[in-house]
Design a protein around this motif. Structure first.
Motif, PDB file in Angstrom:
ATOM      1  N   ARG A  46      42.355  71.994  40.993  1.00 27.12           N
ATOM      2  CA  ARG A  46      42.542  72.114  39.551  1.00 27.12           C
ATOM      3  C   ARG A  46      43.307  70.905  39.032  1.00 27.12           C
ATOM      4  NH1 ARG A  46      44.519  77.916  37.809  1.00 27.12           N
ATOM      5  NH2 ARG A  46      43.794  77.051  35.844  1.00 27.12           N
ATOM      6  N   ALA A  47      42.975  70.505  37.813  1.00 25.22           N
ATOM      7  CA  ALA A  47      43.648  69.370  37.189  1.00 25.22           C
ATOM      8  C   ALA A  47      45.089  69.729  36.842  1.00 25.22           C
ATOM      9  CB  ALA A  47      42.898  68.939  35.935  1.00 25.22           C
ATOM     10  N   THR A  48      45.995  68.782  37.019  1.00 27.37           N
ATOM     11  CA  THR A  48      47.381  68.939  36.595  1.00 27.37           C
ATOM     12  C   THR A  48      47.452  68.634  35.105  1.00 27.37           C
ATOM     13  OG1 THR A  48      48.124  68.218  38.781  1.00 27.37           O
ATOM     14  CG2 THR A  48      49.745  68.162  36.993  1.00 27.37           C
ATOM     15  N   VAL A  49      48.115  69.502  34.345  1.00 28.82           N
ATOM     16  CA  VAL A  49      48.207  69.346  32.891  1.00 28.82           C
ATOM     17  C   VAL A  49      49.599  68.840  32.537  1.00 28.82           C
ATOM     18  CG1 VAL A  49      48.041  70.506  30.662  1.00 28.82           C
ATOM     19  CG2 VAL A  49      46.516  71.179  32.535  1.00 28.82           C
ATOM     20  N   TYR A  50      49.632  67.740  31.761  1.00 29.06           N
ATOM     21  CA  TYR A  50      50.893  67.095  31.393  1.00 29.06           C
ATOM     22  C   TYR A  50      51.123  67.145  29.890  1.00 29.06           C
ATOM     23  CZ  TYR A  50      50.705  64.872  36.026  1.00 29.06           C
ATOM     24  OH  TYR A  50      50.637  64.623  37.374  1.00 29.06           O
TER      25      TYR A  50
ATOM     26  N   SER B 142      40.246  63.058  23.458  1.00 28.87           N
ATOM     27  CA  SER B 142      40.079  64.019  24.553  1.00 28.87           C
ATOM     28  C   SER B 142      41.430  64.197  25.220  1.00 28.87           C
ATOM     29  CB  SER B 142      39.044  63.520  25.573  1.00 28.87           C
ATOM     30  OG  SER B 142      39.623  62.558  26.438  1.00 28.87           O
ATOM     31  N   THR B 143      41.491  65.108  26.177  1.00 32.04           N
ATOM     32  CA  THR B 143      42.750  65.351  26.878  1.00 32.04           C
ATOM     33  C   THR B 143      42.834  64.580  28.206  1.00 32.04           C
ATOM     34  OG1 THR B 143      41.826  67.321  27.927  1.00 32.04           O
ATOM     35  CG2 THR B 143      43.039  67.638  25.856  1.00 32.04           C
ATOM     36  N   ALA B 144      41.886  63.696  28.464  1.00 31.54           N
ATOM     37  CA  ALA B 144      41.897  62.928  29.713  1.00 31.54           C
ATOM     38  C   ALA B 144      43.086  61.973  29.746  1.00 31.54           C
ATOM     39  CB  ALA B 144      40.596  62.154  29.862  1.00 31.54           C
ATOM     40  N   VAL B 145      43.708  61.827  30.917  1.00 29.60           N
ATOM     41  CA  VAL B 145      44.720  60.803  31.137  1.00 29.60           C
ATOM     42  C   VAL B 145      43.951  59.546  31.538  1.00 29.60           C
ATOM     43  CG1 VAL B 145      46.734  60.095  32.481  1.00 29.60           C
ATOM     44  CG2 VAL B 145      46.450  62.504  31.837  1.00 29.60           C
ATOM     45  N   LEU B 146      44.074  58.494  30.728  1.00 32.26           N
ATOM     46  CA  LEU B 146      43.235  57.314  30.897  1.00 32.26           C
ATOM     47  C   LEU B 146      43.996  56.138  31.489  1.00 32.26           C
ATOM     48  CD1 LEU B 146      41.482  57.506  27.409  1.00 32.26           C
ATOM     49  CD2 LEU B 146      40.537  58.237  29.609  1.00 32.26           C
TER      50      LEU B 146
ATOM     51  N   ARG C 186      45.230  65.897  33.203  1.00 33.89           N
ATOM     52  CA  ARG C 186      44.880  66.150  31.800  1.00 33.89           C
ATOM     53  C   ARG C 186      46.159  66.249  30.978  1.00 33.89           C
ATOM     54  NH1 ARG C 186      40.747  64.809  33.213  1.00 33.89           N
ATOM     55  NH2 ARG C 186      38.778  65.897  33.425  1.00 33.89           N
ATOM     56  N   TRP C 187      46.043  65.881  29.696  1.00 27.42           N
ATOM     57  CA  TRP C 187      47.108  66.148  28.739  1.00 27.42           C
ATOM     58  C   TRP C 187      46.929  67.577  28.216  1.00 27.42           C
ATOM     59  CZ3 TRP C 187      50.913  62.855  28.752  1.00 27.42           C
ATOM     60  CH2 TRP C 187      50.694  61.492  28.972  1.00 27.42           C
ATOM     61  N   SER C 188      47.997  68.169  27.739  1.00 24.91           N
ATOM     62  CA  SER C 188      47.903  69.516  27.168  1.00 24.91           C
ATOM     63  C   SER C 188      47.239  69.494  25.792  1.00 24.91           C
ATOM     64  CB  SER C 188      49.295  70.148  27.064  1.00 24.91           C
ATOM     65  OG  SER C 188      50.121  69.375  26.213  1.00 24.91           O
ATOM     66  N   MET C 189      47.289  68.346  25.113  1.00 27.12           N
ATOM     67  CA  MET C 189      46.643  68.122  23.813  1.00 27.12           C
ATOM     68  C   MET C 189      46.114  66.691  23.828  1.00 27.12           C
ATOM     69  SD  MET C 189      49.401  69.660  21.077  1.00 27.12           S
ATOM     70  CE  MET C 189      50.907  69.062  21.819  1.00 27.12           C
ATOM     71  N   THR C 190      45.392  66.311  22.792  1.00 28.32           N
ATOM     72  CA  THR C 190      44.950  64.922  22.720  1.00 28.32           C
ATOM     73  C   THR C 190      46.173  64.016  22.536  1.00 28.32           C
ATOM     74  OG1 THR C 190      44.689  64.891  20.307  1.00 28.32           O
ATOM     75  CG2 THR C 190      42.772  65.617  21.622  1.00 28.32           C
ATOM     76  N   PRO C 191      46.076  62.745  22.916  1.00 28.96           N
ATOM     77  CA  PRO C 191      47.206  61.831  22.720  1.00 28.96           C
ATOM     78  C   PRO C 191      47.688  61.768  21.270  1.00 28.96           C
ATOM     79  CG  PRO C 191      45.640  60.850  24.227  1.00 28.96           C
ATOM     80  CD  PRO C 191      45.004  62.112  23.708  1.00 28.96           C
ATOM     81  N   ALA C 192      46.773  61.801  20.306  1.00 30.63           N
ATOM     82  CA  ALA C 192      47.169  61.764  18.890  1.00 30.63           C
ATOM     83  C   ALA C 192      48.020  62.980  18.531  1.00 30.63           C
ATOM     84  CB  ALA C 192      45.931  61.693  17.991  1.00 30.63           C
ATOM     85  N   GLN C 193      47.657  64.148  19.044  1.00 26.71           N
ATOM     86  CA  GLN C 193      48.430  65.364  18.766  1.00 26.71           C
ATOM     87  C   GLN C 193      49.795  65.321  19.441  1.00 26.71           C
ATOM     88  OE1 GLN C 193      45.336  67.985  20.250  1.00 26.71           O
ATOM     89  NE2 GLN C 193      44.972  68.808  18.196  1.00 26.71           N
TER      90      GLN C 193
END
Length: 197
Positions: A12-16, A50-54, A72-79
């Motif tokens: 599972r992806a880690t959510v940050y 998107s919520t991808a860590v880039l 993954r981020w918990s929200m989009t970077p803008a949010q």
């Protein structure tokens, strides 16, 4: 033996996110010392929606944004940026949402942000940094038409402690806090220079 691997659960992806922020409030009933600010929605390029860590590999192909498979981020970077900005600026001034319906005593400044870059930039395979690039536009007036008060671009990099998603996330959080500090200082300079009526 090959059939057993099909039964293994996929990792599972880690959510940050940027962490909990302040954990104690300062009790006060007086008005915030700085003028009220209206915070518009933060816009972002399609690549950041998107919520991808880039990350980017500057040493081989800097034009390609790549997502970490298991981060993954918990929200989009803008949010995330908007949430952290509201949290930080709100410590010294009233910060309103554009659609909140609350009217300030004086015509409030409206802050618009456009997020252009939010990635971990690898200069080498082992050395990277969190890179945040955005444009801030300060306007004044109603929703339909606003008078341009000031505009500025910000670029901040912070070194990553490790060459992985966790290092990139921490570096991007530090870069975000640094760019917010620069935005706060810029706002005070504009207000002090007579940007407010």
């Amino acid at each position: 033996m090959g059939g057993c691997t099909a039964l293994q659960p996929k990792p599972r992806a880690t959510v940050y996110d940027f962490g909990p922020g302040p954990v104690a409030t300062v009790a006060s009933t007086r008005m915030a010392p700085l003028p009220t600010l209206v915070l518009a929605d933060t816009e972002a390029s399609a690549a950041l929606d998107s919520t991808a860590v880039l990350y980017r590999l500057a040493y081989s192909d800097a034009q390609q944004l790549r997502p970490y498979a298991l981060a993954r981020w918990s929200m989009t970077p803008a949010q995330l940026l908007r949430q952290r900005l509201r949290e930080q600026l709100g410590q010294r001034r009233a910060v309103l949402n554009a659609a909140q319906g609350v009217v300030a005593d004086k015509p409030a400044m409206v802050l618009h942000l456009e997020l252009d870059e939010f990635s971990q930039l690898f200069e080498t395979a082992q050395q990277s940094s969190g890179l945040v690039r955005l444009r801030a536009t300060l306007g004044q007036g109603g929703q339909g038409s606003q008078r341009l008060v000031a505009q500025r671009s910000f670029i901040v990099q912070r070194p990553a402690a490790s060459a992985d998603a966790e290092g990139g996330v921490r570096a991007l959080a530090a870069a975000t806090d640094a760019v917010i500090a620069e935005i706060a200082q810029w706002l005070q300079q504009v207000e002090g220079a007579g940007g407010m009526p």
